[in-house]
Design an enzyme around this catalytic site. Structure first.
Site, PDB file in Angstrom:
ATOM      1  N   CYS A  47       9.312  -3.738  -1.245  1.00 14.72           N
ATOM      2  CA  CYS A  47       8.498  -3.537  -0.047  1.00 14.72           C
ATOM      3  C   CYS A  47       9.222  -2.746   1.031  1.00 14.72           C
ATOM      4  O   CYS A  47       8.600  -2.311   2.004  1.00 14.72           O
ATOM      5  CB  CYS A  47       8.036  -4.876   0.517  1.00 14.72           C
ATOM      6  SG  CYS A  47       9.382  -5.965   1.019  1.00 14.72           S
ATOM      7  N   GLU A 118      14.346 -12.744  -2.765  1.00 14.69           N
ATOM      8  CA  GLU A 118      13.472 -12.089  -3.748  1.00 14.69           C
ATOM      9  C   GLU A 118      14.092 -10.837  -4.362  1.00 14.69           C
ATOM     10  O   GLU A 118      13.781 -10.467  -5.491  1.00 14.69           O
ATOM     11  CB  GLU A 118      12.131 -11.718  -3.115  1.00 14.69           C
ATOM     12  CG  GLU A 118      11.156 -12.868  -2.974  1.00 14.69           C
ATOM     13  CD  GLU A 118      11.454 -13.711  -1.750  1.00 14.69           C
ATOM     14  OE1 GLU A 118      12.282 -13.267  -0.923  1.00 14.69           O
ATOM     15  OE2 GLU A 118      10.874 -14.799  -1.613  1.00 14.69           O
TER      16      GLU A 118
END
EC number: 1.2.1.70
Length: 439
Positions: A47, A118
């Site tokens: 992201c 993550e």
């Protein structure tokens, strides 16, 4: 030779990162198809990051420049970004700098939310994707596996990841002031990818009990079952939106899956004028920014969330950096040893071949015995051991080329020198971190 082209929140806008993420799936395969001198390619897209890791085997002086230009061309074609804009949005790292950079990335040190957990899984899945696509190489396998090991070391030996930091948890922190009672909040989760599980866990940690999941690709049922939540079919999307107070999107869809007309439809169905908070964790974005034109809808996207990233824990960060630096140094040393391996193997093979030849002549004269042969083999093993160890020591000190030259000169052996041992003239590259410099 390892090369990395990296664009992240440090040096590129979210608009550029969004376009690069669309290009990610095709880049590695195209690079391998079009360039024989690229032995392997792994693309990492998250992201807030787009990175292409290359294993270049071509020993030409210009190999680095050629690899960078080829990657820029492929990324430009796949993303629709002008070539010069791609070039201006990436930093280039070569040689030793690549390992230290990836180890830092996989440990969460380069993330928007420093220490988020993550990224380690995303690094692991990038390698798995390259394996599936047949674009990895021995060098990249070792690089990425060592990165995963380093990340685990940072996690267990520092407090960097102890707070369970992540983009979704930061987003929920920002939403705190808008939520009166998390246990009464109805949430629609859009997307079932790797980030969906982390999002669901973060919501449950807040006390959310009413979560439904919708998948643009039709995988909602597969995700919903193991996680114990209801799935939403496409025909029921507006109804699910209407019943929700919060929408969290984390789909890998290449285009927006929610827009103003969806939120207008939801408002019409509910008819209660409720406020809805939409958290968009997708890149490319899952939600068209025009949703904010609908009364009562508020949008938190990645760009907004990133502006509120917390200050890093300096002590934990310094400890993690030390672990990363040590791992990178060991990786460099191990790689250097590999560079002299062909010379060591050639030397040992030559000496033992000479021994076997002499033993064969002695056998023909009838002067040999099992004990004598065993003693001679042991003697030769002892004699070869010291040069083998010394060769690896010299390689770790950056003298691998001297080892290869010595073996070839003294024994007349033809040892193929790996490209990484050579010392080509430096090629000028824009914004490049050369081997040995800080990442």
């Amino acid at each position: 030779m390892l090369i990395c082209l990296t664009a992240s929140h440090h040096n590129a806008s979210f608009e550029v990162l969004e376009k690069l993420s669309v290009a990610a799936p095709s880049v590695a395969g195209t690079l391998m198809e079009q360039n024989d001198f690229i032995a392997g390619a792994v693309v990492l897209a998250t992201c807030n990051r787009f990175e292409a890791y290359l294993d270049v085997e071509e020993p030409l002086t210009a190999a680095r420049a050629l690899a960078v230009e080829a990657t820029v061309d492929v990324v430009s074609g796949a993303s629709g970004i002008a070539r010069d804009d791609v070039r201006g949005s990436v930093d280039v790292k070569c040689g030793d700098a690549v390992a230290e950079h990836l180890f830092a990335v996989s440990s969460g040190l380069e993330s928007v939310v420093v220490g988020e957990g993550e990224i380690a899984g995303q690094v692991r899945r990038a390698l798995e994707g390259a394996r599936t696509g047949g674009t990895t190489s021995t060098g990249l396998e070792r690089l990425f596996q060592t990165a995963s090991n380093t990340s685990r070391g940072v996690k267990t030996r520092t407090g960097l990841q102890s707070a369970g930091r992540s983009m979704v948890r930061l987003a929920l922190d920002l939403a705190e002031s808008r939520i009166a009672d998390w246990s009464a909040t109805r949430v629609l989760l859009v997307g079932t990818g790797a980030y969906a599980g982390a999002s669901l866990a973060a919501l449950r940690d807040r006390g959310v009990v009413d979560v439904h999941v919708y998948s643009p690709s039709g995988r909602a049922q597969k995700f919903a079952g193991p996680h114990g939540i209801p799935a939403v079919e496409g025909r029921d999307l507006l109804k699910a939106l209407a019943a929700s107070d919060m929408v969290v999107t984390c789909s890998t869809a290449p285009t927006a899956v929610l827009a103003a007309h969806h939120m207008q439809g939801a408002a019409a169905v509910s008819g209660d004028g409720r406020r809805r908070l939409v958290i968009d964790l997708g890149l490319p974005r899952n939600v068209d920014p025009d949703v904010v034109t609908v009364e009562g809808v508020e949008l938190l996207d990645l760009e907004t969330i990133s502006l509120h990233a917390p200050l890093r824990d300096l002590t934990a960060t310094d400890d993690a950096r030390e672990i990363v630096s040590t791992a990178a140094a060991e990786f460099r040393a191990a790689s250097a040893e590999d560079e002299v391996a062909p010379a060591v193997v050639a030397l040992r093979t030559h000496i033992f071949d000479v021994l076997e030849g002499e033993l064969e002549r002695v056998r023909k004269r009838g002067d040999s015995s099992e004990a004598t042969e065993k003693a001679l083999r042991h003697l030769v093993s002892v004699l070869v051991h010291k040069p083998s160890v010394r060769a690896r020591e010299l390689a770790r000190q950056g003298e691998g080329a001297r080892v290869v030259d010595a073996v070839q000169a003294l024994f007349g052996l033809d040892v193929e020198m790996p490209a990484a041992v050579s010392s080509p003239v430096a090629v000028a590259l824009p914004r490049t971190a050369e081997a040995g410099q800080a990442s």
